[in-house]
Scaffold this motif. Structure first.
Motif, PDB file in Angstrom:
ATOM      1  N   LEU B 315       0.871  -1.180   0.000  1.00  0.00           N
ATOM      2  CA  LEU B 315       0.000   0.000   0.000  1.00  0.00           C
ATOM      3  C   LEU B 315       0.906   1.227   0.000  1.00  0.00           C
ATOM      4  N   MET B 338      -2.718   5.720   4.454  1.00  0.00           N
ATOM      5  CA  MET B 338      -1.893   4.505   4.465  1.00  0.00           C
ATOM      6  C   MET B 338      -1.234   4.292   5.831  1.00  0.00           C
ATOM      7  N   TYR B 397      -0.821  -3.818  -5.307  1.00  0.00           N
ATOM      8  CA  TYR B 397      -0.392  -2.534  -4.758  1.00  0.00           C
ATOM      9  C   TYR B 397      -1.594  -1.592  -4.767  1.00  0.00           C
ATOM     10  N   TYR B 398      -1.917  -1.040  -3.593  1.00  0.00           N
ATOM     11  CA  TYR B 398      -3.032  -0.080  -3.466  1.00  0.00           C
ATOM     12  C   TYR B 398      -2.479   1.314  -3.243  1.00  0.00           C
ATOM     13  N   VAL B 494      -9.385   0.926   2.714  1.00  0.00           N
ATOM     14  CA  VAL B 494      -8.054   0.453   2.295  1.00  0.00           C
ATOM     15  C   VAL B 494      -7.576  -0.642   3.243  1.00  0.00           C
ATOM     16  N   VAL B 498      -6.524  -4.337   2.012  1.00  0.00           N
ATOM     17  CA  VAL B 498      -5.190  -4.866   2.312  1.00  0.00           C
ATOM     18  C   VAL B 498      -5.317  -6.162   3.109  1.00  0.00           C
TER      19      VAL B 498
END
Lengths: 521, 521
Positions: B315, B338, B397-398, B494, B498
């Motif tokens: 992330l 994040m 991948y965020y 998020v 994740v």
């Protein structure tokens, strides 16, 4: 000015019918053509704004604009044009330098603008920030002895509001209909349910007064404030906070600076977390001129009808502005419209029966001082209601001070007898959006000075555009925020109203003279 | 970053069905509770913005923020947290003083902000303004020998546009439906009908390059420009105009200053009428540090499943900003989200099966430099497509880099195989507005660095709020323009994505590795 709906006096029943009103459509079409195809209004506005600079009363910028107006009136062939003293104002004031930056914990330019009539710094001053965070005067005592040489602000708890509504607006048909349908309430409203709010507001005001007093007594370097309107880089700025300054004595009060909401909150948060925030300040301003008299611009086109030429139609707008920008919508727009009307009259050689008199006022932003001074000298006393012969000779006064938006109609100020007359006069302008007449009145600007002495004074309903959101008393009140087509429309309508008033068999119907009553000075 | 819809590669047919996806609603509810009721995201954002200052890559502000992030990651208990060099960037740069004012024909503070990597003045400089008004390079010759020591601007003919639309916006249901209904066009689009525009743009660009060259060669005091986005006091400001500066050589180019539209137009009009316009300029900046390497922040929470812990869910967001403010929505918001996700993982002791790796990139604003550097060092070569084993270990991948607005869904970047998976994962968030999946992709930021090497990289659909209108690369990109509730929602979504990626039996489905092709460096 800031508009304000007030309670009003209702006039007697309608006595004139629209169909009785005679208008000269040929002349009106000439006015529309001259004011549209050959308009010079943006050039006039350019000279009043960009070329003159800020026009705070008695400042050099004010006189640049006033002298330009006189020169233009003479050039166009007005029979009279000049500056005319209305009474004492005090010296002018202008900014000479403004540098404001945060230097610790890191460097950041601060979006800010000094307030009028407040002190200069002694060159470049470095000062740490103190945030005053108190509920009442008892808590305030803890700051005693701690403010000398500091930059002070009062803790802010309000938050930035994102704009989910447009900055620029025009009246909708619904909004105009509501205005047209307005029925005056004959009973003046007392404080009623708002009494509690007034009390809270009063307590906050008193605390703010004590804070400012302490800041002044302790010798703080500067006092930072931020209006809710100061966001996105736009700064709302005028005179010092709290009690109205005595701007006639030439003695500046403690340096006050209007700061953007974003910057004052950043400083506030950093200080609250215990960080030392330091500012560099270099603010230089000066009082200008030695003549403390205030001056309006007065110009005339003489009437041509032997019986009517001593009667007068007046048009006006305030020429003074605040200092943050060049006062484009408050109120170069109004002045440009009125000057353009004079140009149209002379260019078309309209030969009005009655005399046309333009007045560009000063001191409006400090309380309608220029128009009230002129009224006192020429018309009568607003407290005692004793009047001079001139009071009976002025048929009407037309004022523009609602920004740059086009005219949508007229605030009748409760004078219902003029409704059918104005209805007829607006007919040629329905197609450009102007058709609404409302009995509502609107306060806050120079038509009041006339209404106070029984002379019909009118403000026009104008589209808001960005007046409330962006330009009113801000650093954004500049030439580019004007709407050219709207200004042109305004000039053609005002010219038509002035012409019709000048040519009309009778003067406009009046409301009764207000009763003499104690008026707050 | 600036988003940009690009043509895309379509992935193979759907192979996963939403009902097959298993998610742990108990954990998701814990995440939502921790990210909402116990959120620390605004405190994190405060430290990245107000406390750190502007975060231009390799500037002191960047390192303040990067070190804060490392400290927090360690404090929360991350297994790894540190700065990691990704390659050469060049020195940092920071502003030390900016004073810009008009001194003739009258005094006026100018709303302006110096551009990165451009020169300082030698103390306070006084200079008159020259307006370059030319159609082509032939006409430009008339200015030769006339620009030394002058402040130069290029004549502007565009006009201010009043905002009849709101600054702040959220996606409507209709707009979201259009995104969801988007069908990718398998044919990349050529220049087609836009060829003429490109040609015109090219000619203007070439003329601008010549102008800048002349300004530099002649030794002008400063070059003023204004973006259409610089209005109402908001200044859009980043690097110098024209060709991308070589910011690695530590040599500043001629002083360039981004000016508000209102002020540049005022100056322009005054000069065009023949008035001498003089400015005072005192702009001091410095290149900082001696280490020219660029650094990302990398942190990890080790996976706990013996078979899966070598696989990774990443992330990230770029930590660098431009200099005009503190990069709140571009991109402290993404970094705060994040970091808050990492805090939530450690606070809830979530024990992910796969390793979680956070990356806060630098150099994004100069071309995704930090993420591409990291990819080159760890994953493979984006030109040749030669890859290292790590390429096969990163499941997804965020990235967050679309401002402060809450998440409304995900850009799938043409990876239709993930659609049913993400559809399931979004179910708990329909009630907070996040339910849209679009095959559209979105360019301009760090997920591209992953997609270029066949690793599924995603950006989220976010409400615009004021991104395009007020905050993107402007002096208004500050803490107060963040929307706290939106940031909290983002962190919970998020964290869920994740977590689900970390726990999933398989890595996320991938598109085919893009073919090696010449890539513009």
């Amino acid at each position: 000015m800031r508009k304000l709906l007030l309670f009003l006096l209702v006039t007697s029943a309608l006595t004139v019918k629209a169909q009785d009103e005679k208008t000269d459509l040929d002349i009106i079409n000439k006015i529309i053509k001259e004011g549209t195809a050959n308009s010079q209004i943006m050039d006039i506005a350019f000279h009043l704004t960009d070329v003159s600079g800020p026009r705070l009363t008695n400042s050099p910028g004010y006189f640049r604009a006033a002298n330009y107006a006189v020169t233009q009136l003479k050039k166009w062939g007005a029979d009279k044009a000049g500056l005319e003293a209305w009474g004492d104002f005090g010296q002018g004031w202008q900014l000479k330098k403004s540098y404001i930056a945060m230097t610790a914990p890191y460097y950041k330019p601060i979006m800010a603008f000094p307030k009028t009539w407040t002190q200069s710094t002694k060159g470049l001053v470095k000062a740490d920030v103190v945030v005053i965070n108190v509920k009442d005067s008892t808590e305030l005592a803890q700051y005693k002895g701690k403010l000398a040489g500091k930059v002070v602000l009062v803790n802010r708890v309000d938050e930035y509001k994102h704009s989910f509504k447009p900055d620029a607006n025009r009246y909708t048909d619904d909004e105009l209909k509501k205005m047209a349908d307005f029925k005056p309430n004959p009973q003046p409203q007392g404080p009623g349910g708002n009494q509690q709010n007034f009390a809270r507001f009063g307590a906050a005001q008193r605390l703010n007064t004590l804070i400012k007093q302490m800041i002044t007594e302790e010798g703080a370097a500067a006092y930072l404030t931020s209006s809710p309107a100061s966001h996105d880089g736009t700064i709302f700025v005028q005179g010092p906070a709290g009690n109205r300054v005595d701007f006639t004595n030439g003695k500046p009060s403690v340096l006050e600076i209007a700061v953007s909401f974003e910057d004052i909150k950043t400083i506030n948060r950093l200080v609250n977390m215990g960080t030392t925030v330091s500012l560099d300040l270099d603010v230089q301003s000066e009082f200008t001129g030695s003549d403390v008299k205030g001056y309006n611009v007065i110009g005339e086109i003489k009437g041509t009808d032997p019986k009517l030429k001593d009667e007068v139609v007046m048009l006006g707008a305030h020429l003074d502005s605040w200092q943050g920008s060049t006062g484009a919508t408050d109120n170069a727009s109004g002045c440009a419209v009125m000057l353009e009307v004079m140009r149209i009259f002379k260019t078309l050689n309209l030969q009005p029966k009655r005399t046309i008199r333009i007045a560009l006022w000063s001191g409006e932003e400090q309380g309608l001082l220029g128009s009230r001074g002129w009224i006192k000298n020429n018309v009568g006393d607003r407290v005692t209601k004793d009047v001079k012969p001139e009071q009976g000779k002025i048929s009407a006064y037309y004022n523009i001070d609602n920004g740059t938006g086009k005219i949508r109609g007229v605030y009748l100020e409760g004078n219902s007898a003029v409704q059918p007359i104005f209805a007829k006069w607006l007919e040629p302008f329905h197609s450009v959006g102007a058709s609404t007449l409302t009995l509502q009145n609107t306060g806050g600007t120079d038509h009041i000075s006339f209404n106070e002495l029984g002379i019909p004074g009118f403000q026009f309903i104008q589209d808001e555009i960005e007046y409330d959101t962006r330009t009113h008393h801000t650093t954004m009140d500049s030439y580019d925020h004007l709407v050219p087509d709207d200004l042109k429309q305004m000039a053609t309508i005002v010219a038509t109203f002035v012409y019709n008033t000048a040519q009309r068999a009778e003067k406009l119907p009046r409301k009764e003279m207000p009763k003499p009553a104690p008026v707050r000075q």
